[in-house]
Design a protein around this motif. Structure first.
Motif, mmCIF file in Angstrom:
data_model
loop_
_atom_site.group_PDB
_atom_site.id
_atom_site.type_symbol
_atom_site.label_atom_id
_atom_site.label_comp_id
_atom_site.label_asym_id
_atom_site.label_seq_id
_atom_site.Cartn_x
_atom_site.Cartn_y
_atom_site.Cartn_z
ATOM 1 N N ILE A 85 3.079 3.483 -7.679
ATOM 2 C CA ILE A 85 4.286 4.141 -8.202
ATOM 3 C C ILE A 85 4.466 5.479 -7.482
ATOM 4 N N HIS A 86 5.643 5.716 -6.979
ATOM 5 C CA HIS A 86 5.926 6.939 -6.228
ATOM 6 C C HIS A 86 5.899 8.154 -7.149
ATOM 7 N N TYR A 87 5.265 9.241 -6.692
ATOM 8 C CA TYR A 87 5.248 10.489 -7.455
ATOM 9 C C TYR A 87 5.372 11.677 -6.505
ATOM 10 N N THR A 88 5.909 12.777 -7.012
ATOM 11 C CA THR A 88 6.122 13.959 -6.184
ATOM 12 C C THR A 88 6.270 15.198 -7.053
ATOM 13 N N GLN A 89 6.152 16.366 -6.389
ATOM 14 C CA GLN A 89 6.427 17.655 -7.045
ATOM 15 C C GLN A 89 7.660 18.324 -6.449
ATOM 16 N N ASP A 90 7.958 18.004 -5.216
ATOM 17 C CA ASP A 90 8.943 18.754 -4.442
ATOM 18 C C ASP A 90 10.341 18.155 -4.586
ATOM 19 N N VAL A 91 10.967 18.409 -5.730
ATOM 20 C CA VAL A 91 12.316 17.900 -5.993
ATOM 21 C C VAL A 91 13.157 19.009 -6.604
ATOM 22 N N SER A 92 14.383 19.175 -6.120
ATOM 23 C CA SER A 92 15.280 20.193 -6.676
ATOM 24 C C SER A 92 16.412 19.577 -7.490
ATOM 25 N N LYS A 93 16.664 18.295 -7.270
ATOM 26 C CA LYS A 93 17.702 17.635 -8.057
ATOM 27 C C LYS A 93 17.474 16.129 -8.073
ATOM 28 N N ILE A 94 18.010 15.496 -9.119
ATOM 29 C CA ILE A 94 17.939 14.043 -9.266
ATOM 30 C C ILE A 94 19.365 13.517 -9.246
ATOM 31 N N PRO A 95 19.791 12.948 -8.135
ATOM 32 C CA PRO A 95 21.166 12.441 -8.058
ATOM 33 C C PRO A 95 21.279 11.073 -8.725
ATOM 34 N N LEU A 96 22.096 10.994 -9.744
ATOM 35 C CA LEU A 96 22.379 9.727 -10.401
ATOM 36 C C LEU A 96 23.769 9.260 -9.987
ATOM 37 N N LYS A 97 24.163 8.102 -10.432
ATOM 38 C CA LYS A 97 25.425 7.524 -9.979
ATOM 39 C C LYS A 97 26.641 8.278 -10.510
ATOM 40 N N GLN A 98 26.509 8.887 -11.704
ATOM 41 C CA GLN A 98 27.670 9.558 -12.287
ATOM 42 C C GLN A 98 27.453 11.050 -12.530
#
Length: 688
Positions: free
Chosen positions: A544-557
């Motif tokens: 399962i992919h995991y990370t710390q380095d994220v600034s936003k989560i783009p969803l479809k809407q």
């Protein structure tokens, strides 16, 4: 008796009986029962109806003209040993403590403890400070106590109690239930039939007198297992069939079966809410339409298939999942438990030296059970619908069995498909703040359930340290969350977001990872702690992919922004802080971030007129400053906090800072559901 024969054979009698039965059930559920006790009462005297010792915890049901469910915690191993040696069915007991009304479920569609107790006519629980036990009880209760004490001496008492006395309270049934084989550990038709067959062979020389003895023996056995509805169904059916034959009434087995059903509901209408009763009667009724085969394995396959299909409504209503592979699993487990484990349990009672064989069979059983649990190919999650609608499915199933026409089976499968896709055609978005006690967990569901985000998992810390204090069988919060998400039709998570590494925010993550397909896991910034490293091992094992380095989560809407960009020197301030706008409704979720994080956020981002603020750190003084609240101007504030928590959360200072907002608290309001349509936002709470 012959005068009753035409009446019993009449269809009008059966119709009248059923009308009166269900009318009696309706009246019983409509009339609210009054308790003879009040909250002011601090002392209860009665006799022990049932009990369970698990670690430092004693659960005991006391019959004091009205049943009371009491709980007591042992202070020492010596006290536990002393009290446990005095426990016995029917013994006199005096309890001193505080009476409380049971809590109902604060998470939608999950186990409701208050209803569960009310169906047993229990209206109070008691937190016990002191107890004293003295002799008492009938000869039968003393025999039952002796049998329980004898079984409890064995190292595998959990399996012995389950298979011989139907007491599964000492077992973890999670994997067994998921594999669809829990019926093997509920004393029911299989066990009673085995008893009856063995006894009939022993007493066949005595003819009818032997059958009379068997009837009394089965009633005594029913007493030993607590007159559970599934056992009483089997015992009474055997007795009624015997009477049918003895008096030459010439009633069909189906008619006798239906009379047994009515009799049990007339005696206790609340039996209809018992899970064992529902499974037992529904599956047994369905078997009447099964054409048996002379070949054992063919018959086992047919029986297993019918049992799986017939139990779908009950499994879907209570657990929101169906394991179609249980058809295959039962082909192995039914003969293994019936012809190996079950007889070995009896042999161990008589010849303790065969304990090793029982232990080997249990080890093999548990290994196979775990292996089957990990195969999720045949598991189908079924979202909640009104329970009454499942009648449609069951009627179609019966028509298929009776007329053998595939179109009815096809229609039944189409019904399941419609239920399954229901959430996928829902245009609303949802945000749930789940009542997980003193912790945090929330879930976002996008329109048409295209994406699901679980933010934190909660986690109940177990403070017991010594070995004797550890409890083997506790209700897992992860199972409750799983049941809730399954009820919404969710079996896959696009993101599991862990705001930080404290146990009350991610303690259930490892267990949930085992039950859901997860695409991505997000950790907060900073070094991984021990709990996070433990989870990472499981994530890597499952790829399962995991990370710390994220600034936003783009969803479809819409987009979820992770706005806490700075790294701090403590876990709470490193919390992931989430901001999003859903249908023009603004959410700000603060994790456990403190006032220093709040100040930095206001320097870098302009937050104004926040519709929903998930208050930081459960309402602690370390978060939610007056300046922060006055700047972002939240309309609603949500505090995730446990009842009567040891930390004093939320503090009066924080509540004062939030006084201009509409405050929702999980300790008072339960789970908070926010339905987001394009035109309006609807808030619903589930107080316990």
């Amino acid at each position: 008796m012959q005068n009753l024969k035409p009446i019993l054979q009449s269809n009008k009698f059966l119709v009248i009986l059923f009308v009166l039965t269900f009318l009696w059930c309706f009246l019983s559920f409509s009339i609210s029962s009054k308790s003879i006790f009040s909250s002011e009462q601090t002392k209860i005297e009665g006799k022990i109806f049932s009990f369970k010792v698990d670690g430092n915890f004693l659960s005991i049901t006391v019959d004091a003209k009205e049943k009371i469910q009491a709980f007591y915690y042992f202070d020492s191993l010596e006290e536990k040993t002393r009290v446990e040696s005095t426990l016995g069915y029917g013994k006199k007991i005096i309890l001193e403590g505080t009476l409380q009304k049971p809590s109902s479920s604060s998470i939608p569609h999950t186990f409701d403890y208050k209803k569960y107790l009310s169906y047993q006519k229990i209206y109070w629980t008691m937190s016990v400070d002191r107890l004293s036990i003295s002799d008492g009880g009938t000869i039968f209760e003393k025999i039952k106590t002796k049998i329980y004490q004898y079984i409890s001496q064995f190292p595998n008492k959990d399996y012995l109690l389950a298979l011989l006395l139907g007491n599964t309270s000492y077992m973890d049934l999670t994997a067994i239930q998921e594999n669809g084989i829990s019926h093997l550990f509920a004393i029911s038709g299989m066990h009673i039939s085995l008893f009856a067959v063995v006894l009939q062979k022993i007493f066949r020389k005595f003819g009818k007198k032997g059958d009379i003895f068997i009837c009394f023996f089965l009633l005594f056995y029913a007493f030993l297992v607590g007159f559970t509805p599934s056992v009483m169904r089997s015992v009474l059916l055997f007795i009624f069939l015997f009477l049918n034959d003895f008096f030459h009434l010439k009633l069909s087995k189906m008619r006798v079966f239906l009379c047994t059903f009515s009799f049990l509901l007339i005696v206790n209408p609340f039996n209809i809410m018992n899970l064992g009763f529902q499974y037992s009667f529904l599956i047994c009724f369905t078997f009447f339409f099964l054409k048996p085969s002379k070949n054992y394995w063919v018959n086992l396959l047919k029986t297993s298939t019918i049992a799986c299909l017939a139990s779908i409504p009950i499994s879907a209503i209570h657990f929101f999942e169906i394991n179609f592979l249980s058809i295959i699993w039962n082909i192995f487990f039914v003969p293994f438990v019936t012809f190996i484990m079950y007889p070995l349990c009896f042999l161990v009672m008589i010849f303790p030296f065969v304990q090793g064989l029982l232990e080997f069979s249990i080890t093999l059983f548990e290994a196979m059970n775990t292996w089957c649990q990990n195969i999720t190919l045949g598991v189908v999650v079924i979202p909640y619908i009104l329970p009454g609608l499942w009648i449609i499915f069951y009627v179609l199933l019966l028509k298929f069995l009776k007329k053998s026409k595939k179109k009815y089976l096809l229609l039944a499968l189409m019904f399941l498909l419609c239920v399954k896709v229901g959430p996928k055609i829902n245009p609303s978005a949802y945000m749930y703040f789940i009542d997980v006690g003193q912790g945090d967990s929330s879930v976002f569901i996008s329109p048409y359930q295209k994406e699901v985000l679980l933010i934190d998992t909660g986690g109940k810390i177990n403070y017991a340290t010594e070995e004797w204090e550890k409890r083997k069988n506790q209700v897992k919060l992860s199972n409750t969350i799983k049941t809730f998400l399954y009820s919404l039709g969710i079996s896959k998570l696009d993101y599991l977001i862990l705001t930080h590494g404290d146990y009350d925010h991610m303690g259930e993550a490892t267990e949930l990872v085992k039950n859901f397909k997860i695409q991505n896991v997000l950790f907060n910034k900073g070094k991984y702690n021990a709990l996070e490293k433990e989870l990472i091992k499981e994530l890597e094992k499952r790829k399962i992919h995991y990370t710390q380095d994220v600034s936003k989560i783009p969803l479809k809407q819409n987009i979820f922004y992770l706005v806490n960009a700075k790294t701090y020197n403590n876990e709470n301030d490193n919390s992931i802080v989430l901001y999003t706008k859903i249908n023009n409704t603004k959410f700000l979720l603060m994790g456990d971030a403190g006032t220093s994080v709040e100040e930095n956020l206001l320097k870098n981002i302009k937050f104004q007129n926040i519709d929903f603020l998930k208050v930081g750190h459960h309402g602690s003084d370390s978060s939610t400053s007056a300046f922060f609240v006055n700047t972002i101007k939240p309309i609603n504030s949500i505090i995730s906090v446990g009842k009567n928590n040891r930390y004093g959360h939320p503090t009066s200072k924080v509540l004062d800072n939030l006084k201009k907002t509409k405050i929702y608290r999980t300790d008072r309001d339960g789970t908070i559901k926010i339905k987001l349509d394009k035109r309006k936002t609807v808030i619903q709470t589930y107080p316990s």
